[in-house]
Design an enzyme around this catalytic site. Sequence first.
Site, PDB file in Angstrom:
ATOM      1  N   GLY A  96     -33.661  22.094  53.660  1.00 16.64           N
ATOM      2  CA  GLY A  96     -34.533  22.763  52.690  1.00 16.64           C
ATOM      3  C   GLY A  96     -33.841  23.910  51.994  1.00 16.64           C
ATOM      4  O   GLY A  96     -34.008  24.106  50.781  1.00 16.64           O
ATOM      5  N   GLN A 178     -38.873  29.852  50.542  1.00 12.01           N
ATOM      6  CA  GLN A 178     -37.517  29.513  50.089  1.00 12.01           C
ATOM      7  C   GLN A 178     -37.416  29.517  48.564  1.00 12.01           C
ATOM      8  O   GLN A 178     -36.341  29.771  48.019  1.00 12.01           O
ATOM      9  CB  GLN A 178     -37.095  28.153  50.641  1.00 12.01           C
ATOM     10  CG  GLN A 178     -36.786  28.177  52.122  1.00 12.01           C
ATOM     11  CD  GLN A 178     -36.420  26.814  52.673  1.00 12.01           C
ATOM     12  OE1 GLN A 178     -36.457  25.797  51.960  1.00 12.01           O
ATOM     13  NE2 GLN A 178     -36.080  26.763  53.946  1.00 12.01           N
ATOM     14  N   ASP A 320     -41.862  29.074  62.649  1.00 15.70           N
ATOM     15  CA  ASP A 320     -40.975  28.111  63.305  1.00 15.70           C
ATOM     16  C   ASP A 320     -41.242  28.067  64.801  1.00 15.70           C
ATOM     17  O   ASP A 320     -40.967  27.055  65.456  1.00 15.70           O
ATOM     18  CB  ASP A 320     -39.506  28.468  63.053  1.00 15.70           C
ATOM     19  CG  ASP A 320     -38.989  27.930  61.730  1.00 15.70           C
ATOM     20  OD1 ASP A 320     -39.731  27.169  61.067  1.00 15.70           O
ATOM     21  OD2 ASP A 320     -37.854  28.254  61.349  1.00 15.70           O
ATOM     22  N   LYS A 417     -29.728  18.915  63.199  1.00 18.74           N
ATOM     23  CA  LYS A 417     -30.062  19.690  62.002  1.00 18.74           C
ATOM     24  C   LYS A 417     -29.680  21.157  62.158  1.00 18.74           C
ATOM     25  O   LYS A 417     -29.216  21.790  61.205  1.00 18.74           O
ATOM     26  CB  LYS A 417     -31.555  19.549  61.691  1.00 18.74           C
ATOM     27  CG  LYS A 417     -32.011  20.267  60.421  1.00 18.74           C
ATOM     28  CD  LYS A 417     -33.471  19.967  60.140  1.00 18.74           C
ATOM     29  CE  LYS A 417     -33.976  20.757  58.949  1.00 18.74           C
ATOM     30  NZ  LYS A 417     -33.353  20.379  57.674  1.00 18.74           N
TER      31      LYS A 417
END
Length: 432
Positions: A96, A178, A320, A417
Site C-alpha cells: 500500500g 497513506q 494494525d 510482506k
Amino acid sequence: MDIYQVKKVTAPVNWETDVPGSKSITNRALLLAALCRERVRLQGVLFSDDSRHFLSSLQSLGYDVQIDEPACVVEVEGHGGSLPVPFGEIHVGSAGTAARFLTAMLGVAEGTFVIQASEQMKKRPMKPLFEALLSLGATVEWLGEIWHLPVRITGAGAHIKSLSEQAVLDLDISESTQFLSAFLLIAPLFPHGLRIHITSKKTDGSYIRITRRMMEEFGVEAVFDGCDYIVQAADGYQCSVYQIEPDVSGACYFYAAAAMTGGTAKVHHVHWNSMQGDMKFMKLLEQMGCSLTEESDGIRLTGPSEGLHGIESDMNDFSDQALTLAAIAPYASSEVKITHIGHIRGQECDRLHAIVTNLKHAGIACEEGEDWVCIHPGKPQPCQIETFDDHRVAMAFTVMGLGCDGIEILNPGCCRKTFENYYEVLDSLLKH
C-alpha cells in the site's frame, strides 16, 4: 510451507529477540532518499515483499539503488525531485505504501508511467489519491477498474512547475492516511509550497505523525493547524545517513505472547522515544495488567500472573494491532471490545471479517458492528486459521495458538510482506 502448526507453550514465555526494521519507516525513507539531492545511506532497512517492490520500482524508474541485504543497508542516489527516466513501468505488488507514495510522485512528475499491482492491491481504495492528482492536472488511463490500479499516468509536473502561488488540495483520508502521507512527502516538488485541506472527519493519525517527523529529519517541515497541512516552499530534502527504527508492529506479537502467558518478553532496540504509533498497544497491555520496564537495550514487558483484564479500547490510531488484541482477547477475564476500526475492512483484507471468522472457527463468542468487535472469554478450540493472504492475520492468530492445542495457520508464507522470518524467529524462541 502451506500450513504452520502452532506449538502450545506449557509455561510462561521468557523471551528476548530482535525484529526487522519498520516497514512504514523503510518505505518512507526510500521515497525521501529518492527525492534528496544527494546519495543517501539507509541503515536498518527491512527486506520484505513490500520493501522489495518499492526497491524494484525505484530501480525501474532509473534510480541507482545499491542493496546489501545481510547488512540491512540500501544506498539511493537521489535526483532532487526529477525522475531519471521520462517513461516506464513499475509493479508495486501488494504494498500500500509503494502504491500510494509512488503513484503520487509519478502524478506530479514529468513523464508517462504504467503502475501495475497485485490482485489484492487492485481491490484497495485509491480514489481520493487519484481525484487529487487529476485536480492538479495529471492524466490517468484506467487499465482495469476505474479509480483502482493498474493505471497509465501522465504526471502534471510541467503544470506544477509553472504555478505562481501555493498549490491547494482537498483530500479525504477516511479510508487511508497513506493518501495524506503521499502528498506530504512529495510537497517539496511544489515550487511555492502545498496546502492540503482535509475534508474527512479523520484529520490526523499516528502514521501521519511518522511522516511529518521523518520529513523534518530530512530537513522539511509540515505544519498542521487542525484542519490543513501546510508545507512551505523548500529547497528539498537533505540527508546523507538515516537509521531506520525496528518494527514495533512486529515486536507487538512477542509482547502479546508474554502478556497472554504471564511471562516476559524484551525486544531489542524498542524504546519509548519511537515514533511508531503501535507503541500505544504496549500501553494498552499495561492497562490489561502488564508491567513495562525500559532497559538499556529495549523495553521488557511482564504479563500478569493472575491473567489479563478485559478492556474497551478505541484503536483507530493503532489499528494494525486490533488483530493482535483480538487474538489474545479470549484469554482475558472479561470481554474485550475494540472500537473505531471500520477502516481496517479496506486493508489487505477485511480485517474485521477475518477477526470474527477465525474466532468463531475457534469456538469463541464474538459480535461485530460496522466499526467494532466485541470478544468474550473462552478456550480456543482446534481449528485452521484462514489468513486471507494477510500477514497480520497470520502473525496475530499464531499468538492465540500459543495458549491452546490444535491451531494451524494456513498460508503462513504471507508474512513475507513485512516479517519474512517470523516463524523461524518464533520456532527458535520456542526451543529455549
